[in-house]
Design an enzyme around this catalytic site. Structure first.
Site, PDB file in Angstrom:
ATOM      1  N   LYS A 279       0.997  -1.311   0.045  1.00 26.05           N
ATOM      2  CA  LYS A 279       0.026   0.045  -0.106  1.00 26.05           C
ATOM      3  C   LYS A 279       0.776   1.167  -0.016  1.00 26.05           C
ATOM      4  O   LYS A 279       0.737   2.322  -0.909  1.00 26.05           O
ATOM      5  CB  LYS A 279      -0.803   0.094   1.270  1.00 26.05           C
ATOM      6  CG  LYS A 279      -1.474   1.225   1.511  1.00 26.05           C
ATOM      7  CD  LYS A 279      -2.372   1.334   2.607  1.00 26.05           C
ATOM      8  CE  LYS A 279      -1.701   1.772   4.042  1.00 26.05           C
ATOM      9  NZ  LYS A 279      -1.509   3.098   4.125  1.00 26.05           N
ATOM     10  N   ASN A 280       2.005   1.219   1.076  1.00 24.19           N
ATOM     11  CA  ASN A 280       2.740   2.596   1.063  1.00 24.19           C
ATOM     12  C   ASN A 280       3.521   2.815  -0.061  1.00 24.19           C
ATOM     13  O   ASN A 280       4.254   3.873  -0.205  1.00 24.19           O
ATOM     14  CB  ASN A 280       3.543   2.539   2.369  1.00 24.19           C
ATOM     15  CG  ASN A 280       2.362   2.592   3.544  1.00 24.19           C
ATOM     16  OD1 ASN A 280       1.247   2.944   3.379  1.00 24.19           O
ATOM     17  ND2 ASN A 280       3.075   2.590   4.700  1.00 24.19           N
TER      18      ASN A 280
ATOM     19  N   ILE B 252       8.571   7.081  16.768  1.00 30.03           N
ATOM     20  CA  ILE B 252       8.048   7.612  15.628  1.00 30.03           C
ATOM     21  C   ILE B 252       6.878   8.643  15.760  1.00 30.03           C
ATOM     22  O   ILE B 252       6.831   9.858  15.333  1.00 30.03           O
ATOM     23  CB  ILE B 252       7.911   6.792  14.463  1.00 30.03           C
ATOM     24  CG1 ILE B 252       9.260   5.865  14.303  1.00 30.03           C
ATOM     25  CG2 ILE B 252       7.563   7.324  12.910  1.00 30.03           C
ATOM     26  CD1 ILE B 252      10.553   6.577  13.863  1.00 30.03           C
TER      27      ILE B 252
ATOM     28  N   ARG C 184      -4.100  10.916   4.714  1.00 33.44           N
ATOM     29  CA  ARG C 184      -2.879  11.777   4.959  1.00 33.44           C
ATOM     30  C   ARG C 184      -1.904  11.651   3.951  1.00 33.44           C
ATOM     31  O   ARG C 184      -1.365  12.936   3.340  1.00 33.44           O
ATOM     32  CB  ARG C 184      -2.146  11.567   6.014  1.00 33.44           C
ATOM     33  CG  ARG C 184      -2.745  11.842   7.437  1.00 33.44           C
ATOM     34  CD  ARG C 184      -1.991  11.696   8.654  1.00 33.44           C
ATOM     35  NE  ARG C 184      -0.454  12.502   8.364  1.00 33.44           N
ATOM     36  CZ  ARG C 184      -0.496  13.579   8.508  1.00 33.44           C
ATOM     37  NH1 ARG C 184      -1.416  14.333   9.025  1.00 33.44           N
ATOM     38  NH2 ARG C 184       0.760  14.244   8.168  1.00 33.44           N
TER      39      ARG C 184
ATOM     40  N   CYS D 270      -4.162  12.876  13.205  1.00 31.33           N
ATOM     41  CA  CYS D 270      -4.960  11.768  13.079  1.00 31.33           C
ATOM     42  C   CYS D 270      -4.565  11.103  14.441  1.00 31.33           C
ATOM     43  O   CYS D 270      -4.041  11.573  15.130  1.00 31.33           O
ATOM     44  CB  CYS D 270      -4.550  10.979  11.977  1.00 31.33           C
ATOM     45  SG  CYS D 270      -2.879  10.377  12.093  1.00 31.33           S
TER      46      CYS D 270
ATOM     47  N   ARG E  85      -8.552  -0.147   5.248  1.00 30.42           N
ATOM     48  CA  ARG E  85      -7.357   0.648   4.423  1.00 30.42           C
ATOM     49  C   ARG E  85      -6.319  -0.034   4.116  1.00 30.42           C
ATOM     50  O   ARG E  85      -5.447   0.396   3.199  1.00 30.42           O
ATOM     51  CB  ARG E  85      -7.241   1.905   5.392  1.00 30.42           C
ATOM     52  CG  ARG E  85      -8.346   2.858   5.674  1.00 30.42           C
ATOM     53  CD  ARG E  85      -7.807   4.136   6.534  1.00 30.42           C
ATOM     54  NE  ARG E  85      -6.993   4.726   5.987  1.00 30.42           N
ATOM     55  CZ  ARG E  85      -5.975   5.481   6.524  1.00 30.42           C
ATOM     56  NH1 ARG E  85      -6.253   5.801   7.719  1.00 30.42           N
ATOM     57  NH2 ARG E  85      -4.713   5.793   5.560  1.00 30.42           N
TER      58      ARG E  85
ATOM     59  N   ASP F 268       5.092   0.622  12.246  1.00 35.25           N
ATOM     60  CA  ASP F 268       3.901   0.201  11.660  1.00 35.25           C
ATOM     61  C   ASP F 268       3.723  -1.571  12.255  1.00 35.25           C
ATOM     62  O   ASP F 268       2.818  -1.965  11.804  1.00 35.25           O
ATOM     63  CB  ASP F 268       3.869   0.070  10.099  1.00 35.25           C
ATOM     64  CG  ASP F 268       3.363   1.561   9.697  1.00 35.25           C
ATOM     65  OD1 ASP F 268       3.088   2.220  10.540  1.00 35.25           O
ATOM     66  OD2 ASP F 268       3.489   1.722   8.440  1.00 35.25           O
TER      67      ASP F 268
ATOM     68  N   ARG G 264       1.250  14.476  13.393  1.00 36.64           N
ATOM     69  CA  ARG G 264       1.541  14.770  11.970  1.00 36.64           C
ATOM     70  C   ARG G 264       1.837  15.786  11.009  1.00 36.64           C
ATOM     71  O   ARG G 264       1.010  15.820  10.199  1.00 36.64           O
ATOM     72  CB  ARG G 264       0.997  13.435  11.257  1.00 36.64           C
ATOM     73  CG  ARG G 264       1.222  12.244  11.976  1.00 36.64           C
ATOM     74  CD  ARG G 264       0.346  11.049  11.400  1.00 36.64           C
ATOM     75  NE  ARG G 264       0.912  10.355  10.360  1.00 36.64           N
ATOM     76  CZ  ARG G 264       0.495   9.255   9.723  1.00 36.64           C
ATOM     77  NH1 ARG G 264      -0.620   8.593  10.012  1.00 36.64           N
ATOM     78  NH2 ARG G 264       1.382   8.639   8.898  1.00 36.64           N
ATOM     79  N   PRO G 265       2.598  16.751  11.378  1.00 45.07           N
ATOM     80  CA  PRO G 265       2.734  17.945  10.385  1.00 45.07           C
ATOM     81  C   PRO G 265       3.277  17.960   9.332  1.00 45.07           C
ATOM     82  O   PRO G 265       3.882  16.602   8.886  1.00 45.07           O
ATOM     83  CB  PRO G 265       3.580  18.984  11.265  1.00 45.07           C
ATOM     84  CG  PRO G 265       4.299  17.997  12.241  1.00 45.07           C
ATOM     85  CD  PRO G 265       3.929  16.902  12.450  1.00 45.07           C
ATOM     86  N   VAL G 266       3.422  18.857   8.262  1.00 42.61           N
ATOM     87  CA  VAL G 266       4.002  18.593   6.990  1.00 42.61           C
ATOM     88  C   VAL G 266       4.953  19.668   6.925  1.00 42.61           C
ATOM     89  O   VAL G 266       5.445  19.940   5.548  1.00 42.61           O
ATOM     90  CB  VAL G 266       2.783  18.680   5.776  1.00 42.61           C
ATOM     91  CG1 VAL G 266       2.092  17.551   5.680  1.00 42.61           C
ATOM     92  CG2 VAL G 266       2.034  20.005   5.783  1.00 42.61           C
ATOM     93  N   ASP G 267       5.511  20.208   7.912  1.00 43.34           N
ATOM     94  CA  ASP G 267       6.594  21.121   7.704  1.00 43.34           C
ATOM     95  C   ASP G 267       7.966  20.809   6.950  1.00 43.34           C
ATOM     96  O   ASP G 267       8.490  21.749   6.229  1.00 43.34           O
ATOM     97  CB  ASP G 267       6.937  21.602   9.271  1.00 43.34           C
ATOM     98  CG  ASP G 267       7.443  20.581  10.153  1.00 43.34           C
ATOM     99  OD1 ASP G 267       7.013  19.462  10.043  1.00 43.34           O
ATOM    100  OD2 ASP G 267       8.386  20.646  10.820  1.00 43.34           O
ATOM    101  N   LEU G 268       8.147  19.533   7.255  1.00 41.12           N
ATOM    102  CA  LEU G 268       9.359  19.238   6.403  1.00 41.12           C
ATOM    103  C   LEU G 268       9.118  19.100   4.514  1.00 41.12           C
ATOM    104  O   LEU G 268      10.022  19.079   3.891  1.00 41.12           O
ATOM    105  CB  LEU G 268       9.795  17.720   6.908  1.00 41.12           C
ATOM    106  CG  LEU G 268      10.189  17.677   8.255  1.00 41.12           C
ATOM    107  CD1 LEU G 268      10.594  16.324   8.715  1.00 41.12           C
ATOM    108  CD2 LEU G 268      11.227  18.786   8.711  1.00 41.12           C
TER     109      LEU G 268
END
Ligand code: UD1
Length: 425
Positions: free
Chosen positions: A24-25, A332, A95, A119, A402, A310, A124-128
């Site tokens: 999936k990933n 993580i 996400r 979530c 999912r 995971d 879980r930010p997206v700054d990077l």
């Protein structure tokens, strides 16, 4: 949201083969990467999952045509991106949708993507991701819950980026933005998960110039044009790990489709617990140790090649049945122990303090009604329910849907008593 549940009558004798589906990933970023260049793509070994369907809706909303050829293959036609906006309605469902930002910037020089929000497992930010786009010459503004990016002078330009943390999503997004940027992009401290290597191999097959794959530092020489191609996605290492745990718990269960090179730290931990196994000439994974001989171990989740977060919840279920005590440190995600109270409802003896869980071995689980909080937590609860005397109900299985293809069918085929029912709420 669908409110399904699994009813599981546990402690049955299971025997047979569990087959691992495509990753999936791995599929999600490769699907997204077809936004970068016009043309026709064929993708194979895509798992039949809710997350894939969610992503296809998003890609269609941006102008791609997606046709399912068979259960695991898709044809994608990119005649140009017709809409640079990824809406909140679609991004909030998953996400990983934020990954469209890099490709849209590469293709259109401009993108508007909803911020994904938090979530269950953390903020879980997206700054990077955004720092990376800025380094490549994008002006970023955030307004009304959307990130708007505009490439200065119309063309992304290569630069050196050192990630503060080897984020999987940020690494993928920046790679996809950089493949057609002017000049050379060097990304250091990149994530090294096998799914990232797979994305790089796919892009290189299209004509991208990415060097250093799997080494922690990527050098990407921008090219003017890419050439659409056909590609087969790697097997899902997290599903493989989950099935291997099932095989450790149930004598007679074997797993097909394991790539041991993707699971080294996980397999080493199992060996430390006392698990022995072999893989035959057809690639079948077979466990040769006995569950009652396993002992507790300490696990710390880390970016790849460390122990994958995971597989943290599935291995916790196994630790419950090992002798002595085990310990898990989750580094993580800040909030990834939501399965602990649920496992405790099933007779587990787990205590947590901050990001450390201590798991005391028990003789057996006891059936209960429980709730999955995220997809891997859901898998951990299913494993525990399969090993419990009596009937358990695992609620909120939309999480499991999912990330695990046809889980109840695969389990039923090896003798499990599991059925999908309506959730009682
Ligand atoms: C991916 C996987 C997910 C897995 C995770 C870690 C997909 C679709 N999902 O998620 O299954 O659990 O890797 O292996 O591939 N972070 C920041 N800023 C950022 C980005 C991330 O602080 O800009 C933090 C996150 O909050 C988190 C950590 O970095 O604490 C790891 O996140 P990341 O590696 O980005 O995970 P995802 O790509 O979201």
């Amino acid at each position: 949201m669908g409110v399904g549940a699994f009813k599981i009558r546990g402690n049955k004798k299971l025997s047979g083969i569990l087959e691992v589906e495509g990753s999936k990933n791995g599929s999600l970023p490769i699907f997204v990467a077809t936004l970068i260049e016009k043309g026709t793509y064929i993708l194979r070994n895509i798992p039949n999952l809710m997350d894939i369907r969610t992503l296809i809706k998003l890609l269609e909303s941006l102008g791609l045509e997606v046709e399912q050829l068979d259960k695991h293959s898709y044809k994608i036609v990119n005649n140009g991106i017709k809409n640079i906006e990824a809406s909140y309605e679609l991004v909030k469902k998953m996400r990983a949708s934020f990954l469209v930002m890099g490709p849209i910037l590469a293709h259109c020089g401009e993108a508007k993507v909803s911020l994904p929000g938090g979530c269950a497992i953390g903020a879980r930010p997206v700054d990077l991701h955004l720092k990376g786009f800025e380094a490549l010459g994008t002006e970023i503004t955030i307004e009304h819950g959307y990130v708007y990016g505009k490439v200065k002078d119309g063309k992304l330009k290569g630069d050196k980026i050192i990630l503060d943390f080897p984020s999987v999503g940020a690494t993928e997004n920046i790679i996809m933005a950089a493949v057609k940027a002017e000049g050379v992009t060097i990304i250091e401290n990149v994530a090294r998960e096998p799914e990232i290597d797979d994305l790089c191999h796919f892009l290189n097959k299209m004509g991208a110039k990415i060097e250093g794959i799997g080494e922690g530092k990527l050098t990407i020489t921008g090219v003017d044009k890419l050439y659409p191609c056909e590609y087969e996605i790697i097997p899902d290492r997290i599903v493989a790990g989950t099935f291997i745990i099932a095989a450790v718990m149930f004598e007679g269960v074997k797993v097909k489709g394991v790539r041991t090179e993707h699971l080294e730290s996980f397999l080493m931990k199992l060996q430390e617990m006392g698990v022995t196994y072999h893989i035959d000439e057809n690639g079948l994974f077979e466990v040769t140790s006995k569950l009652e001989d396993l002992k507790g171990v300490k696990v710390k989740t880390m970016p790849h090649p460390g122990f994958p977060t995971d597989l943290q919840s599935p291995i916790m279920t196994l630790m419950c049945l090992a002798k002595g005590s085990s310990e898990i440190t989750e580094t993580i995600f800040e909030n990834r122990f939501m399965h602990v109270p649920e496992l405790n409802r099933m007779g587990a003896e787990i205590t947590t303090e901050k990001n450390i869980a201590v798991i005391k071995g028990i003789d057996k689980f006891s059936s209960a009604q429980v709730m999955s909080s995220d997809l891997r937590a859901g898998a951990a609860l299913v494993l525990a329910a399969l090993k419990s005397e009596g009937e358990s109900t695992v609620n909120r299985i939309y999480h499991i849907d999912r990330g695990y293809e046809d889980l109840e069918i695969k389990l039923r085929n090896i003798g499990a008593d599991i059925e999908r029912v309506k959730e009682e709420i």
